[in-house]
Structure formats: C-alpha cells, structure tokens
Design an enzyme around this catalytic site. Structure first.
Site, PDB file in Angstrom:
ATOM      1  N   HIS A  24     -17.616 -45.754  22.682  1.00 16.47           N
ATOM      2  CA  HIS A  24     -16.926 -46.913  23.055  1.00 16.47           C
ATOM      3  C   HIS A  24     -16.983 -46.038  24.643  1.00 16.47           C
ATOM      4  O   HIS A  24     -17.061 -47.596  25.470  1.00 16.47           O
ATOM      5  CB  HIS A  24     -15.909 -47.229  23.147  1.00 16.47           C
ATOM      6  CG  HIS A  24     -15.531 -47.495  21.081  1.00 16.47           C
ATOM      7  ND1 HIS A  24     -14.776 -45.907  20.684  1.00 16.47           N
ATOM      8  CD2 HIS A  24     -14.918 -48.473  20.531  1.00 16.47           C
ATOM      9  CE1 HIS A  24     -14.532 -46.809  19.028  1.00 16.47           C
ATOM     10  NE2 HIS A  24     -14.988 -48.542  19.227  1.00 16.47           N
ATOM     11  N   LEU A 173     -21.441 -41.913  16.043  1.00 15.33           N
ATOM     12  CA  LEU A 173     -20.371 -41.989  16.331  1.00 15.33           C
ATOM     13  C   LEU A 173     -19.234 -43.633  15.980  1.00 15.33           C
ATOM     14  O   LEU A 173     -20.201 -44.352  15.883  1.00 15.33           O
ATOM     15  CB  LEU A 173     -19.886 -41.780  17.679  1.00 15.33           C
ATOM     16  CG  LEU A 173     -20.163 -40.092  18.186  1.00 15.33           C
ATOM     17  CD1 LEU A 173     -20.289 -39.796  19.976  1.00 15.33           C
ATOM     18  CD2 LEU A 173     -20.426 -39.234  17.530  1.00 15.33           C
ATOM     19  N   SER A 175     -15.733 -44.319  14.300  1.00  8.69           N
ATOM     20  CA  SER A 175     -14.607 -44.069  13.792  1.00  8.69           C
ATOM     21  C   SER A 175     -14.024 -43.849  12.205  1.00  8.69           C
ATOM     22  O   SER A 175     -13.015 -43.249  11.616  1.00  8.69           O
ATOM     23  CB  SER A 175     -12.858 -45.407  14.171  1.00  8.69           C
ATOM     24  OG  SER A 175     -13.432 -45.773  15.689  1.00  8.69           O
TER      25      SER A 175
END
Ligand code: PAF
Length: 270
Positions: A24, A173, A175
C-alpha cells in the site's frame, strides 16, 4: 479536494481496506509521483464479502494505518463508517455490475464480489472526485473490472495499475497472509513458483494452454493447497487467449489453511 482543484492541483486517490503493508505504501508513492495531492480511503466494504467470508475478522488497524499514511506523505485520509456509505444497508443499495468480467475466475468463486467492488469504487470516485486512482495489479481482475467500469460509464478518472510488491521469497504482500500459520507461510511461495513455471512455458512458445493450467493445479494440490483455478487469459480483457494474442496473464486462486490467496503474472509470449 475542491479547493485543491481550484488551485489547479491534480489529486490522486488510493482506495484501500486498511491494514496497510508496504504494498500500500508503494501505491501512495506512485500516487504522489502522478499528482500533487494524495487521498487514501480506508473502508472495509461489506458488499464485496460473501456471507461465509472474512468481513468480520478482516484485520482493522486504523491508528497504525494513519501513521503509515502520514509517513508516506499522504495528504488526506477518508475513513467512512459503513452506515455513511450504505445508509439503507448494503443489500438493497444501487449496484454497478460489469457483466462478463464479474462472473468469471474469482467472480465464479465469489458471487457478487465484483459488483460490491465496482459499486464502492464508484462511490469513492463520486465522493473524492480524484483525477487519478491507483490500484494494485495483485488484484488483476479487480483492476480490469474497474478499468471497464470507468470506460463504460465515462468516469473522468485515470486508472493506474501498480506492480505487485512481493516478499523476498516471491509471496505477494496481502493483508490475508496473516491468516497463514508458520508452516503454511513457508509453503505459500509455491503459488508464485507455479505462476513462474506457467509463464516459462508460455514464453518458450508452448501453446498448450489447457496443459499449462492442469500442471499448475496439480503442482498446487501436491504442495498442499486447495486450488480454485490456474488460468491463462488475455491481459487486456481476461478472455481465453486467441492464437495471435501475445500479452497474457496467468491468474491463480488457492486456499491454504484459513487463507484464500490470489496472485497473477503477466507474460508476453513470442
Ligand atoms: O483492493 C481493495 O482493497 C478493495 O477491493 C477496494 C478497491 C479498496 C474496494 O473496496
């Protein structure tokens, strides 16, 4: 944002569901390279989760997220409550469908997911009024759906795709990587290795698309995943590859323990 626009400044939006990681942060950096002002939204959007999915347990870390955004040079954070965006509830809310693209691949396994995404992204565009919006290529189908929605509905927003950020062992990557146990995390890079193997075959001129997809499924099953699909598609529109199409994308979705992981790799074939 309107004051910024009056001053002639270009405004970028980075829509997120929070629980920010370095992928992000990279989106914020790209936003800042494209525009003078950067807005991030943090909203775990209930309408893009199925009834048996992880909406309730999706990690929410707003204070850490705010700090990371400030450190990355983000100018404004928009963090609405569910009732603000869906005052009459999500169920009966007006929806945006992108037929064709929404029902395939992830859409087959997550019915209604892309309508939820398209709807909330359209709302964010109307509220924030950005000139440009940045989305990760990690969610390749999402990016394709959003590009089509913006084109079909003549939305005055430029869409920029950002390359996937990976751990050193190749795992994209996400979450949702937090749902992996230590042993599952050690296995997880097999997903990327599977994509690389498919890409290698395509780059070598192999045209046996079905064989490439089957090999990928078998490799994942053997490693202990529960694969949902390994699919080779045209990069532009996610259709099955026509013989002359060179720009392709290999997409994968697989379950590992409690996590559902997705990834993709773009390939140019000879
Ligand atoms: O990719 C995400 O995090 C979400 O799908 C998005 C684009 C923020 C919409 O809720």
């Amino acid at each position: 944002v309107r004051a910024w626009h009056r001053d002639g400044l270009r405004v970028a939006l980075v829509p997120t569901m929070g629980n920010l990681h370095s992928g992000h942060v990279r989106l914020i950096e790209i936003a800042r390279a494209h525009a003078e002002r950067c807005v991030a939204s943090i909203f775990v959007n209930p309408t893009q989760f199925g009834p048996s999915e992880d909406f309730a347990r999706y990690p929410r870390t707003p204070r850490e997220d705010e700090r990371k955004l400030a450190d990355a040079g983000c100018d404004l954070v928009f963090m609405p409550e569910v009732a603000e965006l869906y005052p009459h509830g999500g169920e009966g809310a007006t929806r945006i469908e992108v037929p064709g693209l929404s029902g395939i691949l992830d859409g087959e396994f997550r019915p209604g997911h892309f309508a939820g995404v398209a709807t909330v992204v359209s709302m964010l565009f109307h509220i924030v009024e950005p000139d440009i919006a940045i989305f990760g290529e990690k969610d390749y189908q999402q990016l394709t759906v959003i590009r089509r929605m913006v084109a079909d509905l003549c939305m005055p927003v430029e869409i920029v795709g950002a390359p996937t950020v990976r751990a050193p062992d190749g795992l994209a990557l996400s979450s949702r990587n937090q749902y992996l146990t230590e042993s599952e995390r050690a296995l997880a890079p097999t997903l990327y290795a599977t994509l690389e193997q498919a890409a290698k075959r395509l780059r070598s001129g192999d045209t046996d698309i079905g064989g490439i997809e089957r090999e990928g499924m078998q490799a994942l099953e053997k490693a202990g995943f529960r694969p949902e699909y390994v699919s080779v598609r045209q990069a532009a529109d996610l259709a099955a590859p026509a013989p002359g199409t060179r720009e392709l994308v290999v997409l994968v979705a697989a379950r590992l323990g409690k996590a559902r992981l997705i990834d993709n790799l773009q390939v140019t074939r000879p």
